[in-house]
Design a protein around this motif. Structure first.
Motif, PDB file in Angstrom:
ATOM      1  N   LEU A  63      70.561  20.071  42.510  1.00 30.34           N
ATOM      2  CA  LEU A  63      71.900  19.484  42.613  1.00 30.34           C
ATOM      3  C   LEU A  63      72.546  19.296  41.247  1.00 30.34           C
ATOM      4  O   LEU A  63      73.646  19.804  40.989  1.00 30.34           O
ATOM      5  N   PHE A  64      71.900  18.569  40.360  1.00 32.02           N
ATOM      6  CA  PHE A  64      72.514  18.282  39.063  1.00 32.02           C
ATOM      7  C   PHE A  64      72.604  19.510  38.161  1.00 32.02           C
ATOM      8  O   PHE A  64      73.617  19.690  37.482  1.00 32.02           O
ATOM      9  N   ILE A  70      76.638  27.054  40.068  1.00 29.87           N
ATOM     10  CA  ILE A  70      77.637  26.030  40.342  1.00 29.87           C
ATOM     11  C   ILE A  70      77.968  26.087  41.827  1.00 29.87           C
ATOM     12  O   ILE A  70      78.418  27.108  42.339  1.00 29.87           O
ATOM     13  N   TYR A  71      77.745  24.981  42.513  1.00 31.31           N
ATOM     14  CA  TYR A  71      77.943  24.969  43.954  1.00 31.31           C
ATOM     15  C   TYR A  71      79.423  25.036  44.311  1.00 31.31           C
ATOM     16  O   TYR A  71      80.254  24.370  43.704  1.00 31.31           O
ATOM     17  N   ASN A  72      79.730  25.849  45.303  1.00 31.32           N
ATOM     18  CA  ASN A  72      81.090  25.954  45.828  1.00 31.32           C
ATOM     19  C   ASN A  72      80.969  26.262  47.310  1.00 31.32           C
ATOM     20  O   ASN A  72      80.732  27.401  47.703  1.00 31.32           O
ATOM     21  N   GLN A 131      76.352  18.995  49.607  1.00 34.95           N
ATOM     22  CA  GLN A 131      74.942  19.069  49.244  1.00 34.95           C
ATOM     23  C   GLN A 131      74.304  17.687  49.388  1.00 34.95           C
ATOM     24  O   GLN A 131      74.936  16.671  49.114  1.00 34.95           O
ATOM     25  N   GLU A 153      72.009  14.627  48.290  1.00 37.36           N
ATOM     26  CA  GLU A 153      71.632  14.069  46.989  1.00 37.36           C
ATOM     27  C   GLU A 153      70.184  13.605  46.975  1.00 37.36           C
ATOM     28  O   GLU A 153      69.690  13.165  45.943  1.00 37.36           O
ATOM     29  N   MET A 176      75.689  21.151  39.336  1.00 35.87           N
ATOM     30  CA  MET A 176      76.938  20.459  39.011  1.00 35.87           C
ATOM     31  C   MET A 176      77.230  20.471  37.518  1.00 35.87           C
ATOM     32  O   MET A 176      78.391  20.495  37.103  1.00 35.87           O
ATOM     33  N   TYR A 177      76.172  20.431  36.716  1.00 41.93           N
ATOM     34  CA  TYR A 177      76.348  20.312  35.264  1.00 41.93           C
ATOM     35  C   TYR A 177      75.584  21.417  34.530  1.00 41.93           C
ATOM     36  O   TYR A 177      74.550  21.168  33.909  1.00 41.93           O
TER      37      TYR A 177
END
Length: 260
Positions: free
Chosen positions: A17-18, A2-4, A9, A11, A21-22
């Motif tokens: 990426l996804f 999970i990016y923090n 980032q 796209e 995020m998910y």
């Protein structure tokens, strides 16, 4: 993962990426968009459509995945299809002025326009404003834009020139809330279409289903209008022409329709 981070980032061409995020939708951290190692390239929009059509519905029923995905698609169309147009006689001057404007000037001017504070502009900002009056933004390939609506009207006018004035106008608005076919598409396996009046849930439940699954509602709309044209109007969508037997209006030479 999970990016923090304080750095956004990208796209574009970012398969992680996804999944980042998910993590609930991509529990193994794979399956993201635009994976370069795929034997067959798959563009973003096609893969998004596949995710939203998965029968289990975990992607289209997620509270934010649909909005984030469609937002990225819309932005990409804006990035790729927005261009500027000016008159041929003004092109040399406009091109020269564009090359002389600093990005900082445009940023400051955009902020002032957004806040409606365009009275106290610097000399460079005033020059930029004059330049905008000579340039037109073309967005005809972006769905929902004013230019795209103008393009649709031009298409319709071209139909007038070739086929003549239309003989029949109508607005097609099927009710997904009250239609058993939609609820079957939604996943309600208790719907029995073999009966004349299938049993449906109460109105509140039906309305919530439409609101919670816009993909199924969209599929229902496409199914409905194709059924209407193929059955009543005898239009063959595969061959793009009227069927030999004709429909209730006879043989259709052409039709034009748009959706909001």
């Amino acid at each position: 993962m999970i990016y923090n981070s304080s750095h956004p980032q990208t796209e574009y061409n970012n398969p992680a990426l996804f999944p980042g995020m998910y993590p609930v939708l991509f529990p193994y951290g794979t399956g993201g968009f635009e994976v370069a190692s795929r034997p067959t390239p798959l563009n973003f929009e096609t893969q998004a459509e596949y995710f939203l059509d998965i029968e289990s519905g975990q992607f289209r029923n997620h509270w934010s995945f649909l909005f984030v995905t469609l937002n990225i698609i819309q932005r990409r169309k804006a990035h790729l299809h927005v261009h500027l147009m000016t008159k041929a006689k003004d092109f040399p001057e406009v091109a020269k002025q564009f090359s002389q404007i600093k990005p900082e000037t445009l940023d400051h001017l955009a902020d002032k326009i957004q806040s409606e504070q365009t009275k106290n502009l610097s000399d460079s900002e005033q020059e930029a404003m004059k330049l905008f009056s000579k340039v037109k933004t073309i967005t005809s390939h972006i769905p929902g834009s004013v230019a795209s609506k103008i393009a649709l009207r031009n298409d319709i006018r071209s139909y007038f020139m070739y086929f003549g004035c239309p003989q029949f106008f109508f607005t097609f608005n099927p009710s997904a809330v009250n239609n058993p076919a939609f609820h079957l598409m939604y996943g309600d396996t208790t719907i029995d279409l073999s009966t004349q009046e299938p049993d449906l849930p109460d109105f509140d439940t039906r309305a919530r289903r439409v609101a919670s699954d816009p993909v199924a509602a969209s599929d229902f709309f496409e199914f409905s209008y194709k059924l209407l044209f193929s059955t009543l109007f005898a239009w063959d969508f595969e061959k793009q022409r009227s069927k030999p037997e004709g429909g209730i209006l006879g043989h259709i030479r052409a039709f034009y329709g748009t959706s909001e």
